[in-house]
Design an enzyme around this catalytic site. Structure first.
Site, mmCIF file in Angstrom:
data_model
loop_
_atom_site.group_PDB
_atom_site.id
_atom_site.type_symbol
_atom_site.label_atom_id
_atom_site.label_comp_id
_atom_site.label_asym_id
_atom_site.label_seq_id
_atom_site.Cartn_x
_atom_site.Cartn_y
_atom_site.Cartn_z
ATOM 1 N N SER A 16 82.468 27.594 66.219
ATOM 2 C CA SER A 16 81.473 28.465 66.854
ATOM 3 C C SER A 16 80.064 28.154 66.356
ATOM 4 O O SER A 16 79.097 28.216 67.123
ATOM 5 C CB SER A 16 81.809 29.943 66.623
ATOM 6 O OG SER A 16 81.604 30.326 65.284
ATOM 7 N N ASN A 17 79.939 27.796 65.081
ATOM 8 C CA ASN A 17 78.610 27.418 64.583
ATOM 9 C C ASN A 17 78.144 26.107 65.194
ATOM 10 O O ASN A 17 76.957 25.938 65.490
ATOM 11 C CB ASN A 17 78.627 27.328 63.052
ATOM 12 C CG ASN A 17 78.303 28.650 62.386
ATOM 13 O OD1 ASN A 17 77.267 29.253 62.667
ATOM 14 N ND2 ASN A 17 79.186 29.110 61.526
ATOM 15 N N ILE A 91 87.751 19.039 51.941
ATOM 16 C CA ILE A 91 86.739 18.788 50.911
ATOM 17 C C ILE A 91 86.305 17.333 51.012
ATOM 18 O O ILE A 91 87.143 16.418 51.033
ATOM 19 C CB ILE A 91 87.309 19.081 49.508
ATOM 20 C CG1 ILE A 91 87.628 20.580 49.388
ATOM 21 C CG2 ILE A 91 86.322 18.654 48.429
ATOM 22 C CD1 ILE A 91 88.306 20.953 48.093
ATOM 23 N N LEU A 92 85.005 17.111 51.108
ATOM 24 C CA LEU A 92 84.485 15.748 51.198
ATOM 25 C C LEU A 92 84.634 15.044 49.861
ATOM 26 O O LEU A 92 84.457 15.651 48.801
ATOM 27 C CB LEU A 92 83.017 15.775 51.623
ATOM 28 C CG LEU A 92 82.729 16.367 53.005
ATOM 29 C CD1 LEU A 92 81.221 16.471 53.226
ATOM 30 C CD2 LEU A 92 83.368 15.544 54.108
ATOM 31 N N ASN A 106 75.844 22.843 54.654
ATOM 32 C CA ASN A 106 76.994 23.681 54.973
ATOM 33 C C ASN A 106 76.529 25.121 55.117
ATOM 34 O O ASN A 106 75.512 25.509 54.544
ATOM 35 C CB ASN A 106 78.030 23.584 53.844
ATOM 36 C CG ASN A 106 79.267 24.414 54.102
ATOM 37 O OD1 ASN A 106 79.823 24.392 55.206
ATOM 38 N ND2 ASN A 106 79.711 25.169 53.115
ATOM 39 N N HIS A 108 78.038 28.905 54.391
ATOM 40 C CA HIS A 108 79.126 29.563 53.673
ATOM 41 C C HIS A 108 79.024 31.075 53.855
ATOM 42 O O HIS A 108 77.936 31.639 53.748
ATOM 43 C CB HIS A 108 79.045 29.216 52.186
ATOM 44 C CG HIS A 108 80.140 29.836 51.371
ATOM 45 N ND1 HIS A 108 81.431 29.380 51.416
ATOM 46 C CD2 HIS A 108 80.137 30.900 50.529
ATOM 47 C CE1 HIS A 108 82.180 30.123 50.612
ATOM 48 N NE2 HIS A 108 81.421 31.058 50.071
#
Length: 224
Positions: A16-17, A91-92, A106, A108
């Site tokens: 959605s973002n 996780i990158l 990011n 959060h």
């Protein structure tokens, strides 16, 4: 719009973002989507918008390591101005973060540094918080520990559940994230090495006076 400011969105679900960033892009363009799940709902929206998708589903590779290596190779090839994590649940790796140092952001769902990680709404309510919200930050190798760019908050109301609180926080995310990314594209927000104090190696986020004024008007919180 700054046409050359290209953004790649990383998603794992409905995104959605990501969808909101596409519709509110003013000074950037979302030029691709990276996804780790071939059944992610956000891929349909990307296709409808004509945005190329690059899928690195674990089931298509011999190992997770191979999938991550392929993803790094592709994103290097795409060479975006910025990477935005929008519900990306992997996780990158340190190698990936080092390659795109200072170019990954990011959002959060908490007012960091409180409640990094998962289940933030439940934990905020259990912690008796009077307010909650979301944070946009640069990504480093820690878990939600990168330099904070901006935050938006809302009250925790009597009778709130994790779901009702999550709904209000998501509406804040949809306002805050595109505002930050548009200003990053304009160069009005930037990440600078801290040269004023050699003993401090952590980069600092800097803001133009225009951004500071807009943040005041919109009720967004900038780091001191």
């Amino acid at each position: 719009m700054t046409a050359e400011f290209s953004v790649i969105a990383f998603i794992s679900g409905r995104g959605s973002n990501f969808q909101n960033l596409v519709t509110q892009a003013r000074d950037f363009k979302v030029t691709g989507v990276v996804c780790d799940r071939k059944d992610a709902a956000g891929l349909k929206f990307a296709a409808e918008q004509g945005i190329p998708s690059y899928i690195f589903d674990r089931s298509d590779f011999l190992s997770r390591k191979e999938a991550r290596a392929a993803m790094l190779t592709k994103v290097r090839e795409l060479n975006p101005s910025l990477i935005v994590l929008a519900g990306f649940m992997q996780i990158l790796t340190p190698d990936f973060i080092a390659t795109f140092d200072g170019k990954i952001v990011n959002i959060h769902p908490s007012l960091l540094p409180k409640y990094p990680g998962l289940d933030t709404h439940k934990r905020a309510l259990e912690g008796g918080e009077s307010e909650h919200g979301c944070t946009v930050h640069f990504v480093d190798t820690g878990v939600d520990t990168g330099p904070i760019i901006a935050q938006a908050s809302c009250p925790c109301e009597p009778g709130d559940t994790p779901d009702t609180l999550a709904h209000r926080v998501l509406s804040l995310e949809h306002k805050l994230y595109p505002w930050v990314v548009n200003h990053l594209a304009q160069g009005e927000i930037s990440l600078q090495s801290n040269t004023s104090s050699p003993s401090m190696t952590r980069p600092a986020v800097t803001f133009s006076e225009k951004v500071k004024q807009e943040a005041l008007e919109k009720g967004f919180l900038l780091p001191k």
